[in-house]
Design a protein around this motif. Sequence first.
Motif, PDB file in Angstrom:
ATOM      1  N   GLU A  42       6.995  59.853  36.645  1.00  0.00           N
ATOM      2  CA  GLU A  42       5.927  60.848  36.692  1.00  0.00           C
ATOM      3  C   GLU A  42       5.942  61.587  38.031  1.00  0.00           C
ATOM      4  O   GLU A  42       5.777  62.802  38.089  1.00  0.00           O
ATOM      5  CB  GLU A  42       4.567  60.176  36.464  1.00  0.00           C
ATOM      6  CG  GLU A  42       3.383  61.111  36.521  1.00  0.00           C
ATOM      7  CD  GLU A  42       3.389  62.157  35.413  1.00  0.00           C
ATOM      8  OE1 GLU A  42       2.852  63.255  35.648  1.00  0.00           O
ATOM      9  OE2 GLU A  42       3.929  61.892  34.330  1.00  0.00           O
ATOM     10  N   ARG A  43       6.151  60.860  39.130  1.00  0.00           N
ATOM     11  CA  ARG A  43       6.229  61.477  40.456  1.00  0.00           C
ATOM     12  C   ARG A  43       7.386  62.465  40.528  1.00  0.00           C
ATOM     13  O   ARG A  43       7.236  63.592  40.999  1.00  0.00           O
ATOM     14  CB  ARG A  43       6.401  60.402  41.544  1.00  0.00           C
ATOM     15  CG  ARG A  43       6.432  60.992  42.956  1.00  0.00           C
ATOM     16  CD  ARG A  43       6.871  59.959  43.983  1.00  0.00           C
ATOM     17  NE  ARG A  43       8.249  59.505  43.782  1.00  0.00           N
ATOM     18  CZ  ARG A  43       9.336  60.219  44.114  1.00  0.00           C
ATOM     19  NH1 ARG A  43       9.218  61.412  44.643  1.00  0.00           N
ATOM     20  NH2 ARG A  43      10.548  59.741  43.896  1.00  0.00           N
ATOM     21  N   ILE A  44       8.542  62.070  40.006  1.00  0.00           N
ATOM     22  CA  ILE A  44       9.712  62.954  40.000  1.00  0.00           C
ATOM     23  C   ILE A  44       9.424  64.197  39.167  1.00  0.00           C
ATOM     24  O   ILE A  44       9.764  65.317  39.553  1.00  0.00           O
ATOM     25  CB  ILE A  44      10.955  62.206  39.486  1.00  0.00           C
ATOM     26  CG1 ILE A  44      11.373  61.138  40.497  1.00  0.00           C
ATOM     27  CG2 ILE A  44      12.101  63.169  39.209  1.00  0.00           C
ATOM     28  CD1 ILE A  44      12.417  60.164  39.974  1.00  0.00           C
ATOM     29  N   SER A  45       8.769  64.029  38.025  1.00  0.00           N
ATOM     30  CA  SER A  45       8.419  65.161  37.169  1.00  0.00           C
ATOM     31  C   SER A  45       7.510  66.138  37.911  1.00  0.00           C
ATOM     32  O   SER A  45       7.697  67.355  37.837  1.00  0.00           O
ATOM     33  CB  SER A  45       7.745  64.658  35.897  1.00  0.00           C
ATOM     34  OG  SER A  45       7.321  65.735  35.105  1.00  0.00           O
ATOM     35  N   ARG A  46       6.514  65.620  38.645  1.00  0.00           N
ATOM     36  CA  ARG A  46       5.616  66.490  39.421  1.00  0.00           C
ATOM     37  C   ARG A  46       6.380  67.230  40.505  1.00  0.00           C
ATOM     38  O   ARG A  46       6.140  68.409  40.753  1.00  0.00           O
ATOM     39  CB  ARG A  46       4.481  65.667  40.020  1.00  0.00           C
ATOM     40  CG  ARG A  46       3.397  65.298  39.034  1.00  0.00           C
ATOM     41  CD  ARG A  46       2.162  64.749  39.740  1.00  0.00           C
ATOM     42  NE  ARG A  46       2.455  63.676  40.681  1.00  0.00           N
ATOM     43  CZ  ARG A  46       2.494  62.380  40.381  1.00  0.00           C
ATOM     44  NH1 ARG A  46       2.245  61.988  39.155  1.00  0.00           N
ATOM     45  NH2 ARG A  46       2.763  61.481  41.306  1.00  0.00           N
ATOM     46  N   GLU A  47       7.308  66.547  41.175  1.00  0.00           N
ATOM     47  CA  GLU A  47       8.102  67.191  42.220  1.00  0.00           C
ATOM     48  C   GLU A  47       8.985  68.302  41.646  1.00  0.00           C
ATOM     49  O   GLU A  47       9.122  69.368  42.244  1.00  0.00           O
ATOM     50  CB  GLU A  47       8.953  66.165  42.960  1.00  0.00           C
ATOM     51  CG  GLU A  47       8.155  65.296  43.900  1.00  0.00           C
ATOM     52  CD  GLU A  47       9.018  64.289  44.654  1.00  0.00           C
ATOM     53  OE1 GLU A  47       8.418  63.388  45.242  1.00  0.00           O
ATOM     54  OE2 GLU A  47      10.262  64.408  44.648  1.00  0.00           O
ATOM     55  N   LEU A  48       9.585  68.055  40.482  1.00  0.00           N
ATOM     56  CA  LEU A  48      10.406  69.086  39.842  1.00  0.00           C
ATOM     57  C   LEU A  48       9.553  70.283  39.443  1.00  0.00           C
ATOM     58  O   LEU A  48       9.962  71.432  39.609  1.00  0.00           O
ATOM     59  CB  LEU A  48      11.143  68.519  38.631  1.00  0.00           C
ATOM     60  CG  LEU A  48      12.294  67.570  38.953  1.00  0.00           C
ATOM     61  CD1 LEU A  48      12.802  66.898  37.688  1.00  0.00           C
ATOM     62  CD2 LEU A  48      13.421  68.318  39.643  1.00  0.00           C
TER      63      LEU A  48
END
Length: 150
Positions: A17-23
Amino acid sequence: MYGPSMNFPGGIFGELERISRELDAMFFPSGTSQDIRAAATGAFPAVNIGTTPTSTEVYVFVPGVDPASLDVVLAKGVLTISGERPDDLPAESDGLSVVRRQRFHGKFRRVLTVPEVVDAEQVTASYRDGVLAVSLKRSEDSQPRRIAIS
């Protein structure tokens, strides 16, 4: 390398989820990803969404679907696109043994959340070459306008 000893605070799903937000922040720095949401990546039909200062443009890829079988509804900030894609393969009883089936067939429904500033009276839809184009015009008061200085 990643393995059983790898520890992510909040678990692996929290890390995803964190990676998705960063992308999202990288590709939509101005917050445009908040204008319209279309979850279900990889779902049928595929959807492309773009914005202009005056509208949000939705392109729905529905090759092989009769446009008369498509239903487009906008209600309370939700755009729903539904229809049915026919099965093009002959029945297995005709001597055909299906080995692999990758093309989706059957009923489908995509639900997209749209900005509240859409003027429901100005929504248009057209179909050409397997692509359904839906144009969602923004209401006049939400569009940018140049202010004359006196």
